[in-house]
Design an enzyme around this catalytic site. Structure first.
Site, PDB file in Angstrom:
ATOM      1  N   VAL A 130       0.837  -1.205   0.000  1.00 56.52           N
ATOM      2  CA  VAL A 130       0.000   0.000   0.000  1.00 56.52           C
ATOM      3  C   VAL A 130       0.868   1.250   0.000  1.00 56.52           C
ATOM      4  CG1 VAL A 130      -1.665   1.348   1.318  1.00 56.52           C
ATOM      5  CG2 VAL A 130      -1.900  -1.123   1.222  1.00 56.52           C
ATOM      6  N   LYS A 131       1.955   1.207   0.778  1.00 60.41           N
ATOM      7  CA  LYS A 131       2.826   2.366   0.927  1.00 60.41           C
ATOM      8  C   LYS A 131       3.325   2.889  -0.431  1.00 60.41           C
ATOM      9  CE  LYS A 131       6.965   3.402   3.495  1.00 60.41           C
ATOM     10  NZ  LYS A 131       8.095   2.737   4.120  1.00 60.41           N
ATOM     11  N   GLY A 132       3.611   2.003  -1.375  1.00 61.81           N
ATOM     12  CA  GLY A 132       3.981   2.420  -2.729  1.00 61.81           C
ATOM     13  C   GLY A 132       5.304   3.143  -2.829  1.00 61.81           C
TER      14      GLY A 132
END
Ligand code: B12
Length: 252
Positions: A130-132
């Site tokens: 999610v952090k990307g």
């Protein structure tokens, strides 16, 4: 290419077109005057003339790191440059979700891993978690994508098994270590294993990525797409939609 851009270019150092370049390398010699002379000799043989050592630093016993600055006479023909251009539209996360939901009508399953002995997970995590990266969220953020991240040092049989269990639409493999061409050997082993384990048409899309891949080598490596340094999750999500849904439907 804009009309006023030159087709033939040469490097720029101090003044336009002066041909000046800078290279760095390590020689297996202790740092002294002779080592610096050896660095200049190598640079000369590489076509740099004149060449000047602008930095030299001992790297442990018997090794020296050099930065050499000098002139080359080589020209670059921009019309002969071959690269893989992005041939699909960049979509927002919202658009990716909409296309998957409307046209696939189920979640798109993605399985990712670092294979072989490679433990460099930062790259694949940047794409999947999610952090990307670079201000973009990773694929886990996309509501219509189901992401299974197997992490580091996954064997090819384990990867094939996981892809089967997850009914993967796409398998995303990261290879960062390139010593003795490990990234090429591992990728070939992976693509061959998928071809053997699954019939054409049932095989997931095979994607590899890492900072030192040559993006033009897809056929040689038996994969569908190669992503290099600086890849963002949005590019990968857009490619998945293009290759698995938009393009596939268009050619079906
Ligand atoms: C962090 C790091 C480590 C960490 C890794 C931690 C982790 N969990 O990942 C640790 C300390 C464990 C490590 C260990 C080693 N490392 Co290291 N490491 C690095 C380092 C400093 C940064 C790599 C990184 O995280 N980059 C940031 C990410 C975001 O970038 P990226 O990987 O390129 O990913 C992007 C793209 O390439 C692409 N991408 C990558 N994968 C994928 C996959 C897909 C599917 C897609 C679509 C895109 C994609 O998208 C990403 C985002 O843009 C590099 C040097 C450097 N500055 O690059 C060395 C480096 C990679 N390591 C190196 C080496 C040699 C090692 C060791 C062998 C050292 C040793 N002797 O023990 C071990 C090997 C461990 C192993 N078994 O793999 C060498 C590799 C040299 C080579 N020619 O192969 C490097 C280049 C350092 C060097 N100059 O010598 N390392």
């Amino acid at each position: 290419m804009s009309g006023d851009q030159k087709q033939i270019v040469r490097p720029y150092g101090d003044t336009t077109g002066d041909g000046m370049v800078q290279v760095s390398f390590t020689l297996p010699v202790s740092h002294d005057k002779r080592a610096e002379g050896a660095a200049v000799q190598l640079a000369n043989r590489m076509g740099m003339d004149p060449a000047m050592v602008v930095h030299a630093k001992p790297m442990g016993d018997g090794f020296t790191f050099f930065v050499v600055y000098g002139r080359v006479n080589h020209l670059v023909d921009l019309t002969a440059v071959q690269v893989v251009e992005r041939d699909f539209p960049l979509l927002s996360a919202k658009d990716v979700n909409t296309v998957v939901k409307q046209r696939l009508r189920r979640k798109l399953s993605v399985v990712g891993a670092c294979i072989g002995t490679d433990a460099h997970t930062v790259g694949i995590d940047a794409i999947l978690n999610v952090k990307g990266i670079a201000g973009e969220k990773g694929l886990e953020y996309y509501r219509e994508l189901k992401v299974t991240n197997l992490g580091a040092q996954v064997s090819v049989p384990e990867l094939v098994e996981a892809a089967r269990a997850e009914r993967a639409d796409a398998v995303l493999v990261s290879q960062v270590v390139t010593q003795r061409d490990a990234h090429l050997h591992n990728t070939r082993e992976m693509s061959a294993a998928f071809r053997e384990a699954m019939p054409a048409g049932r095989r997931p899309l095979l994607i590899v990525g890492g900072p030192r891949f040559d993006e033009t080598m897809t056929d040689e490596l038996g994969v569908d797409r190669i992503f290099g340094r600086g890849t963002t999750p949005g590019e990968v999500a857009s490619y998945l939609v293009h290759a698995l849904i938009t393009q596939r439907k268009a050619t079906a």
